[in-house]
Each structure stands twice: as C-alpha cells, then as structure tokens.
Scaffold this active site. Structure first.
Site, PDB file in Angstrom:
ATOM      1  N   TRP A 101      -7.200  38.912  32.121  1.00 31.15           N
ATOM      2  CA  TRP A 101      -5.885  38.288  32.320  1.00 31.15           C
ATOM      3  C   TRP A 101      -4.921  39.251  32.998  1.00 31.15           C
ATOM      4  CZ3 TRP A 101      -7.004  33.599  32.386  1.00 31.15           C
ATOM      5  CH2 TRP A 101      -7.974  33.084  31.522  1.00 31.15           C
ATOM      6  N   ASP A 171       2.271  40.366  28.380  1.00 35.32           N
ATOM      7  CA  ASP A 171       1.629  39.103  27.997  1.00 35.32           C
ATOM      8  C   ASP A 171       1.064  39.340  26.597  1.00 35.32           C
ATOM      9  OD1 ASP A 171      -0.141  37.028  27.505  1.00 35.32           O
ATOM     10  OD2 ASP A 171      -1.250  37.234  29.380  1.00 35.32           O
ATOM     11  N   LYS A 195      -3.057  30.107  21.174  1.00 32.16           N
ATOM     12  CA  LYS A 195      -3.959  30.980  20.429  1.00 32.16           C
ATOM     13  C   LYS A 195      -3.460  31.193  18.999  1.00 32.16           C
ATOM     14  CE  LYS A 195      -5.163  33.165  24.765  1.00 32.16           C
ATOM     15  NZ  LYS A 195      -6.525  32.670  24.881  1.00 32.16           N
TER      16      LYS A 195
END
Length: 360
Positions: A101, A171, A195
């Site tokens: 990511w 993030d 999540k």
C-alpha cells in the site's frame, strides 16, 4: 445461528453487539419510522448521527481542535492521489515504502510531482521496518509518507520516523483505533474503516487545519479538495451514511470497552498468544522480524504450499475462515482486529496445535 471466527484482513469482523444493535434499528431508527439507509443526509436525525460519531472519535483519539475529521469515500486508495494533490506545494515528497500500500501510494504520487523513496524494506519482502531515525529527506519535501501498519506483510512502525521537521502523513487503515495515538505528531492520519472500524465504503481523514487550503495542484477535482469537504463538514455531497452510522456505533463500543488504552492491552494479549505459539512451533513459522510484528495482522507459513492449502481448507471447515495469506507472501494470515475475541485466537491456536500433531 452459528457465527464463524472471521480472520479476514478487511472487510473484517465487527463487534457482535454493534451488528445486533444495527439489526434492531434496521426498520425503524429510534422511532423515526425509517432505516438509516433511507433517511436524508440533510435531516436533523442524520445530522445528530454524524456529529455524534465525530465527537466520539475526537474523544477516543484526543483529537485537538485544530484538526478536522472528514468522513469521505473512495477508500484509502483514493487518498493516494488526494494527498499529493492537496499537499505537494513544492511538488516533492518523501515516501517510506514498507509494503504494497505504501508502494502504491508512492507510485501514485509520482504522477503529481517528485516522489522520493527515502527508505524501503522491499529487499526482504517487506518483512521488517527500516531504520528511520536519520533518513536523507529532501529539505524541500512537502511531507513524509508512511503506511503505519502493513496489512499484507504484518509489520508495524513501533516508532514514528524522524521526519526532520517535515509533515508526517500516515495511512493507518489496519491499525486504526487499536491503540492510543498522539495525533499531534501527524499532519494527516487517515484510514479506510473496513478493517478495524466499520463496513467498507468510508475513509476517515484527520487533518491539521493549516494543511487545508485552496492552494492545490491544478486539475484537482472539487471532490478531492480537502477544503471542499472540510467546509461542508463531510456533507458536500451525499456521504456513505450507513457506513458512518456503523462507525459511530463502533466508537461507542470502544468507549464502553474502556477506550484505546484497554484495546491496546487486549490486542497485545491476543497477539502474544499467537506469536508465542508460532515461536515454539516446529511446523508453523512467522514471517516478520519479531521487533516489527503487527498486533493486527499475523502472517505465517509452513514452508510447504500443499500443507498451507490443507491447513486453510481444514481450518475453514472447523469455523476459522479467511486465513489464506496474500498471494505475495503465501501461507496464512490471521487478522486479529479489535472485534476478534480472545477466545477466537485461543481456539485458532488449539486448532493449529492439533494440525501440527496430525501432520508432523
């Protein structure tokens, strides 16, 4: 009804009492005669829902008044573009690449300016966090970017990088609300909620007010300007209403559980059970350098692809689902977010012990 133990990396397990409450309110939210799915985002009832959600999140994270909380859409991946569009004043930014990511965010930023990779752990399949105490950060970099917890590879920054005075952007999708956090150390802290916080479809951006300006890159879409969203209190257009409502319920559940300090203790206990077993197992092995292990995502392998597949199949049949690892790591991955009960991890470890005995 029999619920499984869901170890999915996201969308992921939610607190059962939150789901039950949402089910009870599905047809009639608190006497208003309709579902939250059906109500106008401009209504007084919904205004209370979104305002209360923000107030509870501010309370949980001790978010200072000079930070805005934005409930947005497009997932964390859309922020890979929004961040450079809004923050790249000098058209330069430093990226620490510790997984897929962070790498995608870095590649996206290169479309908008000079994104510089100042550290990476790609040389060992992202199985560790590089030393970030003295990085060669360009002086004119607009920000330093990290992905704080790496969902796929199971690593976590235990110490934030030394940004040498530059704005830190993080993030935190897969460690959101898993432990206390000092928001003042970040310029932007953001994450997809699917999540650890709620259903897919919402991304929460917490951003320091001085970073919200009209001075954005030419061609930045109106919707991707932080100022557009901040000025409208996340209601510039129809927000993901139902997702925000569920997030609000999760915030209340977290407060009821005792807040983020308690969640951290719970998460450490759960992770210890699994890591302790992996460290003494003759069959299963963790894939991450111990000091950089995530409390949320635990990848492990047997070293034999056929045995891994057999384990995943038998685990699924036994009620432990979504344990197949990401294709770039192989093996297995157990995501043990806030809502995963301790007994879920204990039962998984008992199953792993049994599997090891049967396949020794």
């Amino acid at each position: 009804m029999s619920r499984v133990y869901n170890f999915s990396a996201g969308p992921a397990v939610l607190p059962e009492e939150v789901l039950q409450e949402a089910a009870d309110e599905m047809l009639d939210y608190r006497g208003c005669g309709m579902s939250v799915m059906e109500m106008s985002h401009r209504s007084k009832v919904y205004d209370n829902i979104i305002k209360e959600a923000e107030a509870d999140l501010r309370d949980l994270m001790n978010i200072p008044d000079n930070y805005k909380v934005l409930f947005l859409q497009g997932g964390a991946s859309q922020q890979f573009a929004a961040i450079p569009m809004n923050l790249m004043k000098n058209k330069k930014a430093a990226y620490i690449v510790t997984g897929q990511w962070a790498k995608k965010a870095y590649q996206e930023a290169k479309m908008y300016g000079d994104a510089v990779e100042v550290a990476s752990s790609a040389d060992k399949t992202f199985s560790y966090i590089p030393d970030c105490s003295d990085l060669d950060i360009p002086e004119d970099a607009d920000y330093v970017y990290i992905c704080e917890n790496n969902t796929i590879y199971g690593t976590k920054f235990k110490e934030l990088p030394n940004t040498k005075g530059h704005t830190l952007v993080a993030d935190v999708s897969s460690c959101f609300l898993s432990e206390p956090v000092d928001v003042t150390k970040y310029g932007v802290i953001y994450g997809g909620v699917q999540k650890n916080v709620g259903p897919a479809g919402v991304v929460i951006v917490i951003i320091r007010e001085d970073l919200i300006t009209d001075d954005v890159l030419p061609g930045t879409p109106t919707m991707l300007k932080y100022k557009t969203q901040a000025d409208a209190d996340s209601l510039y257009n129809t927000p993901p209403c139902y997702g925000i409502y569920i997030c609000g319920k999760v915030f209340k559940w977290l407060k009821k559980m005792g807040g983020l300090e308690v969640m951290k203790q719970r998460n450490e206990e759960k992770a210890k059970i699994l890591y302790d077993f992996l460290d003494q197992s003759k069959l299963f092995k963790g894939t991450v350098v111990p000091k950089d292990r995530s409390l949320m995502n635990v990848p492990f392998v047997t070293g034999d692809a056929d045995l891994d597949a057999k384990f995943v199949k038998e685990a699924t049949e036994a009620g432990f689902v979504n344990l197949k690892g990401h294709r770039t790591v192989g093996g297995m991955r157990a995501s043990i977010y806030n809502a995963m009960p301790k007994e879920g991890v204990e039962k998984l470890v008992a199953f792993m012990k049994k599997f090891e005995e049967e396949n020794a």
